[in-house]
Design a protein around this motif. Structure first.
Motif, PDB file in Angstrom:
ATOM      1  N   GLN A 238       0.790  -1.234   0.000  1.00 35.74           N
ATOM      2  CA  GLN A 238       0.000   0.000   0.000  1.00 35.74           C
ATOM      3  C   GLN A 238       0.820   1.280   0.000  1.00 35.74           C
ATOM      4  O   GLN A 238       0.307   2.337  -0.371  1.00 35.74           O
ATOM      5  N   ILE A 239       2.071   1.231   0.444  1.00 40.73           N
ATOM      6  CA  ILE A 239       2.848   2.447   0.682  1.00 40.73           C
ATOM      7  C   ILE A 239       4.243   2.290   0.089  1.00 40.73           C
ATOM      8  O   ILE A 239       4.883   1.248   0.249  1.00 40.73           O
ATOM      9  N   GLU A 240       4.704   3.344  -0.569  1.00 43.92           N
ATOM     10  CA  GLU A 240       6.106   3.429  -0.983  1.00 43.92           C
ATOM     11  C   GLU A 240       6.722   4.621  -0.273  1.00 43.92           C
ATOM     12  O   GLU A 240       6.260   5.751  -0.443  1.00 43.92           O
ATOM     13  N   VAL A 241       7.741   4.373   0.537  1.00 50.21           N
ATOM     14  CA  VAL A 241       8.395   5.425   1.306  1.00 50.21           C
ATOM     15  C   VAL A 241       9.679   5.822   0.597  1.00 50.21           C
ATOM     16  O   VAL A 241      10.456   4.962   0.147  1.00 50.21           O
ATOM     17  N   ALA A 242       9.919   7.132   0.473  1.00 49.18           N
ATOM     18  CA  ALA A 242      11.141   7.614  -0.163  1.00 49.18           C
ATOM     19  C   ALA A 242      12.364   7.136   0.613  1.00 49.18           C
ATOM     20  O   ALA A 242      12.296   6.914   1.827  1.00 49.18           O
ATOM     21  N   PRO A 243      13.498   6.978  -0.055  1.00 47.05           N
ATOM     22  CA  PRO A 243      14.698   6.479   0.618  1.00 47.05           C
ATOM     23  C   PRO A 243      15.099   7.266   1.857  1.00 47.05           C
ATOM     24  O   PRO A 243      15.599   6.694   2.835  1.00 47.05           O
ATOM     25  N   ASP A 244      14.880   8.580   1.842  1.00 48.43           N
ATOM     26  CA  ASP A 244      15.271   9.384   3.008  1.00 48.43           C
ATOM     27  C   ASP A 244      14.212   9.393   4.101  1.00 48.43           C
ATOM     28  O   ASP A 244      14.418   9.985   5.159  1.00 48.43           O
ATOM     29  N   GLY A 245      13.069   8.757   3.874  1.00 51.26           N
ATOM     30  CA  GLY A 245      12.024   8.681   4.877  1.00 51.26           C
ATOM     31  C   GLY A 245      11.238   9.958   5.076  1.00 51.26           C
ATOM     32  O   GLY A 245      10.416  10.049   5.991  1.00 51.26           O
ATOM     33  N   GLY A 246      11.423  10.936   4.203  1.00 50.08           N
ATOM     34  CA  GLY A 246      10.742  12.217   4.403  1.00 50.08           C
ATOM     35  C   GLY A 246       9.419  12.347   3.687  1.00 50.08           C
ATOM     36  O   GLY A 246       8.681  13.315   3.911  1.00 50.08           O
ATOM     37  N   SER A 247       9.109  11.402   2.824  1.00 54.30           N
ATOM     38  CA  SER A 247       7.857  11.467   2.082  1.00 54.30           C
ATOM     39  C   SER A 247       7.457  10.054   1.690  1.00 54.30           C
ATOM     40  O   SER A 247       8.232   9.098   1.823  1.00 54.30           O
ATOM     41  N   PHE A 248       6.229   9.945   1.179  1.00 53.46           N
ATOM     42  CA  PHE A 248       5.728   8.640   0.761  1.00 53.46           C
ATOM     43  C   PHE A 248       4.660   8.835  -0.295  1.00 53.46           C
ATOM     44  O   PHE A 248       4.184   9.956  -0.533  1.00 53.46           O
ATOM     45  N   ALA A 249       4.270   7.738  -0.911  1.00 53.92           N
ATOM     46  CA  ALA A 249       3.178   7.772  -1.878  1.00 53.92           C
ATOM     47  C   ALA A 249       2.344   6.516  -1.717  1.00 53.92           C
ATOM     48  O   ALA A 249       2.846   5.454  -1.336  1.00 53.92           O
ATOM     49  N   LEU A 250       1.060   6.667  -2.018  1.00 54.33           N
ATOM     50  CA  LEU A 250       0.143   5.534  -2.058  1.00 54.33           C
ATOM     51  C   LEU A 250       0.011   5.097  -3.514  1.00 54.33           C
ATOM     52  O   LEU A 250       0.838   5.458  -4.350  1.00 54.33           O
TER      53      LEU A 250
END
Length: 287
Positions: A238-250
Motif C-alpha cells: 500500500q505504501i512506498e516510502v522515499a529512501p530518506d524517509g521524508g515522504s511517501f506515496a500511495l
C-alpha cells in the motif's frame, strides 16, 4: 485481577497501514515509554490497490491475509504487541472507495450494524480500560466509507462502555494543521527535486487537514521517525516510502510529506487552554 499499566492508549483504524501513516510515531513513542498501546483494525483491506507489480496478483482474501502479515511486521517496528481485528479476522470486509458497488456487499464494514460492531469494540474497551482512544472524525478524514464507519463504531463503543462501567476520559481525532501541511509541501518542492514520486499533490489530497485552531494536541515523535518509516515500509502493498524517509506515496503515486510530529483534536475531555504535548495530559495514572 491483573494490574493494568498506568497509561493505556487504544487506537481504532479502518485498514492495515492507516495506523502507521497516522499514528506511527505516537504509537512507537508511548510503547517505548512503557504505556499500554493497543490497536483495533476494523478490516483487512481486501480491496486495497496493490503498488508492487509482483504482488498485484493478490486480491480478496489472499490480499487480506498478506496485509495482516504486513500489519504484524509494522507493529514489530513500532514495538506494539497488542493488535487485534474487530470481531476477529475476516469478520468485516473492506468496503472499497465511496460510491462503488463494493459498498453494497453485505459483508462490507459499511453495511455492518453499528451497534453490533460497537458492542464488540466496547468489549475490548472494558477489558483494556484505556484512558485515551484515538480514531477519525465523522468524515473519516477523507470520506472513505470504512473510515467513516470506524468513527461511528468507535463513538458508539465509547457510549456503550460508559454504560457498562468504563468511561474513556479522553477521545481524540486524527488531524493535521493546515499551516504545517502547506509548509511540508513547500519543503518537498524546494528540497527534493529528485523525489521519486509525482509532486503534483496538494493540501487537499491529504486526509485530516483542518485549520490550525482546531488542533489541541501535538506529539513530538521525531525520535521515532525511523520506526515510523520502517512500519510504513512494512505495508509494502500500500505504501512506498522515499529512501530518506521524508515522504511517501500511495497507489496514486502522489508525494505526501511523512510527518513525525503527529497532531490531534481532543473531542472528549476538557479542552486545553494551550496545545497539549501529551495525550495523557491531565489524567491521573491510576487503574
Amino acid at each position: 485481577m491483573t494490574e493494568l499499566p498506568a497509561r493505556r492508549l487504544l487506537l481504532v483504524h479502518a485498514h492495515p497501514d492507516d495506523e502507521s501513516i497516522n499514528n506511527g510515531a505516537t504509537m512507537a513513542r508511548y510503547a517505548a515509554e512503557g504505556a499500554q498501546v493497543a490497536l483495533v483494525t476494523c478490516t483487512l483491506g481486501e480491496r486495497g490497490e496493490v503498488i508492487p507489480p509482483q504482488l498485484r496478483h493478490l486480491t480478496g482474501a489472499a490480499l487480506g491475509e498478506w496485509r495482516l502479515r504486513e500489519l504484524t511486521a509494522a507493529m514489530g517496528e513500532l514495538g506494539v504487541g497488542d493488535f487485534r481485528l474487530l470481531g476477529g479476522a475476516g469478520r468485516y470486509a473492506d468496503s472499497g472507495m465511496m460510491g462503488l458497488p463494493d459498498n453494497d456487499d453485505p459483508a462490507a464494514f459499511w453495511q455492518a450494524d453499528v451497534d453490533a460492531a460497537a458492542g464488540e469494540l466496547a468489549g475490548t474497551i472494558l477489558a483494556l480500560r484505556p484512558q485515551v482512544l484515538v480514531t477519525y472524525d465523522d468524515h473519516g478524514g477523507y470520506g472513505h466509507p470504512d473510515h467513516i464507519q470506524a468513527h461511528r463504531v468507535a463513538t458508539r463503543a465509547v457510549e456503550l462502555a460508559d454504560r457498562a462501567g468504563w468511561s474513556v476520559p479522553k477521545v481524540y481525532w486524527n488531524r493535521l494543521p493546515r499551516s504545517v501541511v502547506e509548509a511540508a509541501f513547500a519543503r518537498l518542492a524546494r528540497e527534493l527535486p529528485d523525489l521519486p514520486f509525482d509532486r503534483s499533490a496538494a493540501v487537499a489530497d491529504v486526509p485530516g487537514v483542518v485549520d490550525d485552531e482546531r488542533i489541541t494536541t501535538e506529539i513530538d515523535g521525531r525520535a521515532y521517525a525511523a520506526a515510523k518509516a520502517a512500519a510504513m515500509r512494512a505495508h509494502a502493498t500500500q505504501i512506498e516510502v522515499a529512501p530518506d524517509g521524508g515522504s511517501f506515496a500511495l497507489s496514486n503515486e502522489l508525494a505526501q510529506p511523512l510527518f513525525t510530529t503527529e497532531y490531534y483534536e481532543l473531542v472528549r475531555g476538557p479542552r486545553p487552554r494551550e496545545r497539549e504535548t501529551d495525550l495523557f495530559a491531565g489524567i491521573e495514572e491510576t487503574p
